[in-house]
Design an enzyme around this catalytic site. Structure first.
Site: not given
Ligand SMILES: Cc1ncc(C[n+]2csc(CCOP(=O)(O)OP(=O)(O)O)c2C)c(N)n1
Lengths: 326, 375
Positions: A62, A131
């Site tokens: 990322e 999540h």
């Protein structure tokens, strides 16, 4: 007028496609966004149609994605990044906050950073840890970033295009629980500007204000309240930084009461900021303190408890009652 | 083998005699091709920046700057690589590459602006006068990703790898031995290798990350890192400007020709403090410092030039230029004034932003409320 009915996921896909057609410098980067079309299929078929140099299946890193997007922006591209899930943006947090957000400032205006970071966020999908989070306050607290969140397919279609056209970095928060919710998309008449908030339901007793997935919940609460004789106005904030206070204040001035609802923990949150500002600017119009309904100040719980953690229509109505009791 | 003992490319011995190491062989034609004027320019670059660097250190000591990161000792690594880059290449410095920026045309005063606190950036990289040189980065390793991304962009745009070295662009990014431990450097190497990006990773191993020795960053020579990413890497004597030049030129041209990224570990030494806030006597011995003083890159190059018969007037001329540059910097540095207060709000965003407009107006009104009142 061309109106299509589609879910938010398809609206985002169509908006990305349109932006890529309009500007050959737009490119998409992220994990699994090419061949697979992203784990939520938001970028489906875009690599097939635009090639693997405009839709990049990046290495799994990322910070690398955001950091190289910065370099690509310096080379004249307009990168649009997908972070796979809310909880995985933090490895890139350094590049977002210390680099992306500040480079225009450090260049004294000589450099623009037109980078969009799309993040599917929030709960309601019963997923595992990392999540289901709502990280918006980390980004709204950072000068140099713009932060927005659509709540309808039409907004999603238009806001993603405007975010890509923006010369500033935009954190684009997609309420993932609303990806599959259908709505009308007007493919011709552009909607509100990126940073406008909007009154989505008229009412006279209490203003219900929120963003993202919570707007749907606020509308449910308003419908239930109406059955009990309370008229709620609902305001979709849409842009979390900067906030367009006009419609929010107009609403509060007409109802005299406000409840802010969000999935994120309440402590130092977007709702806190908006509540404080409303109290500063509309103090004499208020009949009751601004109330906040939010996730608890805890980690997002295991999915079987998310229904308890996330504000629902009942928790919002409880706050409405408290507000009316003043 | 300890990190210091691993083989490296070296052209000049410590005493300045021409004594190429075995690994230097393939680079020698590039060095043979250098003219006297070019060799003298390398020397001039190093001497002038050392004078500027000393002046800036003094300015900090006198309270004129908040901080200064000295480059003393690292001049050869920097000059060699910067002179090896072609004019159309883009350079991403860290925060100690003073001579790199100067060679590209950046006014040293622009670095002073950052260190004196009148600017966060210093210069505009889009201005042609600054030779495609990006601004300094203080967050260690960050710029390696920006460089990799920029190089990816060059390759997506077909601005590299056409086979024409006079046109094909490449990127040099500078970072230190401490920074090499950062995840971003790892990720930058992964991205650069995956996309065959034309970027040269130029690591200056100056042996210390503030007080932490290089052995804490790596148990093996740092040049070994590149192999794991499929990045051909070369170790050079960073105090030998000729080695730094020839290897940088070769690897940069390989990168620009489409062969993918390249890496250099330049083995050098920070002769002074990390910054003006640092006290190196707390963590390293003077015997080590003295040993490295014998390898001073400037003395070494001077001995080499003398050996080739350079006239005394060359050295006098360089010294005079260095003194002038340092004096000029002082004269201009002390006149730098605070920027307008509107700078706080002016460039936070590129597009108009209501919060900036609102807070700027508030500050102006607030300041205006004091005007005219007796103080
Ligand atoms: C991410 C980050 N962590 C810590 C620091 C503080 N810091 C500044 S320089 C430095 C040491 C850097 O050493 P090295 O990379 O070897 O470069 P050198 O200063 O020796 O040129 C540290 C720890 C920083 N600037 N950035």
């Amino acid at each position: 007028m061309t109106i299509d009915t589609m879910p938010m996921s398809k609206a985002l896909n169509a908006g990305l496609r349109k932006a890529m057609e309009d500007d050959p410098r737009v490119l998409l980067m992220g994990e699994d966004i090419g061949r697979l079309g992203g784990v939520f299929r938001i970028t489906e078929h875009l690599q097939r149609d635009f090639g693997d140099r405009r839709v990049l299946d990046t290495p799994l890193a990322e910070s690398g994605i955001v950091g190289t997007a910065i370099g690509l922006a310096m080379a004249g591209f307009r990168p649009v990044i997908e972070i796979q899930f809310d909880g995985f943006v933090f490895p890139a947090f350094d590049q977002i906050t210390t680099q992306l957000a500040k480079l225009t400032n450090r260049h004294e205006g000589a450099l623009s950073m037109p980078v969009v970071i799309r993040i599917p966020y929030g709960g309601h999908i019963g997923a595992v840890e990392h999540h289901q989070e709502s990280p918006e306050a980390y980004f709204t607290h950072t000068p140099g970033l713009r932060v927005v969140s659509p709540s309808t397919p039409n907004d999603a279609y238009w806001m993603i295009q405007e975010a890509i056209r923006s010369n500033d970095p935009v954190i684009f928060l997609e309420p993932k629980s609303r990806y599959w919710q259908k709505g009308e998309v007007d493919l011709e008449a552009s909607a509100l500007p990126l940073h406008a908030s909007r009154i989505v339901r008229r009412g006279s007793d209490v203003s219900l204000v929120g963003h993202g997935a919570m707007v749907t919940t606020l509308l449910q609460a308003a419908a239930l309240a109406e059955a009990e004789g309370t008229s709620c106005e609902v305001v979709d904030v849409r842009s979390l930084s900067p906030v367009d206070y006009g419609p929010i204040l107009d609403s509060v001035r007409s109802t005299g009461r406000m409840v802010y609802a969000q999935e994120a923990p309440g402590h130092t949150s977007v709702g806190s900021e908006i509540a404080a500002t409303v109290m500063e600017r509309a103090f004499y119009a208020l009949e009751a303190p601004v109330l906040r309904v939010s996730g608890f100040d805890t980690p997002f719980p295991p999915a079987k408890l998310e229904g308890t953690y996330l504000p629902d229509a009942d928790r919002i109505l409880e706050a409405v009652d408290r507000s009316l009791a003043y | 083998m300890t990190p210091i003992e691993a083989p490296l490319v070296r052209v000049l011995a410590d005493d300045g005699s021409y004594a190429p190491s075995a690994d230097a062989e393939r680079y020698l034609p590039l060095i043979d091709a250098l003219t006297d004027a070019e060799l003298e320019q390398f020397y001039r670059d190093m001497v002038v920046i050392r004078a500027i660097d000393t002046q800036a250190t003094n300015l900090q000591r006198q309270g004129q700057l908040a901080l200064w990161p000295p480059s003393r000792g690292q001049e050869a690594a920097q000059v060699g690589s910067a002179r090896a880059a072609r004019a159309h290449d883009t350079l991403f410095p860290s925060y100690r590459e003073h001579v790199v920026t100067r060679i590209r045309g950046v006014d040293p005063l622009d670095i002073i602006r950052v260190m004196r606190g009148t600017s966060h950036g210093g210069w505009n990289p889009a201005d042609a006068r600054n030779g495609n040189t990006r601004i300094y980065t203080l967050v260690l390793g960050s710029q390696t990703l920006h460089a990799a991304g920029y190089a990816m962009g060059l390759s997506f745009d077909g601005r590299t790898g056409t086979g024409d070295v006079e046109r094909d662009e490449a990127v040099v990014v500078y970072y230190g031995d401490g920074a090499s431990s950062q995840g971003d450097v790892h990720e930058a190497m992964v991205f650069a290798a995956s996309y065959d990006a034309p970027v040269l990773f130029f690591l200056q191993n100056n042996h210390w990350a503030i007080s932490v020795p290089v052995e804490t960053q790596s148990k093996v020579p740092l040049v070994g890192r590149g192999a794991g990413y499929g990045i051909p890497s070369v170790r050079v004597d960073g105090n030998d400007v000729l080695a730094s030049y020839a290897v940088s030129r070769t690897l940069l041209d390989e990168a620009r020709s489409g062969l993918g990224p390249r890496a250099i570990e330049a083995v050098t030494y920070r002769m002074g403090a990390h910054t003006t806030s640092d006290d190196p006597t707390k963590y390293r011995g003077s015997d080590e410092e003295q040993r490295w003083a014998q390898r001073d890159p400037i003395a070494r190059m001077r001995a080499f030039l003398e050996g080739r018969g350079a006239s005394a007037s060359v050295f006098d001329d360089v010294d005079a230029e260095a003194a002038d540059a340092a004096e000029d910097l002082r004269a201009r540095a002390v006149t730098l004034t605070s920027p307008e207060r509107s700078l706080i709000f002016d460039h936070v965003y590129s597009d108009p932003h209501p919060l900036m407009a609102e807070q700027k107006k508030w500050l102006n009104d607030y300041e205006a409320s004091f005007e005219g009142s007796a103080s």
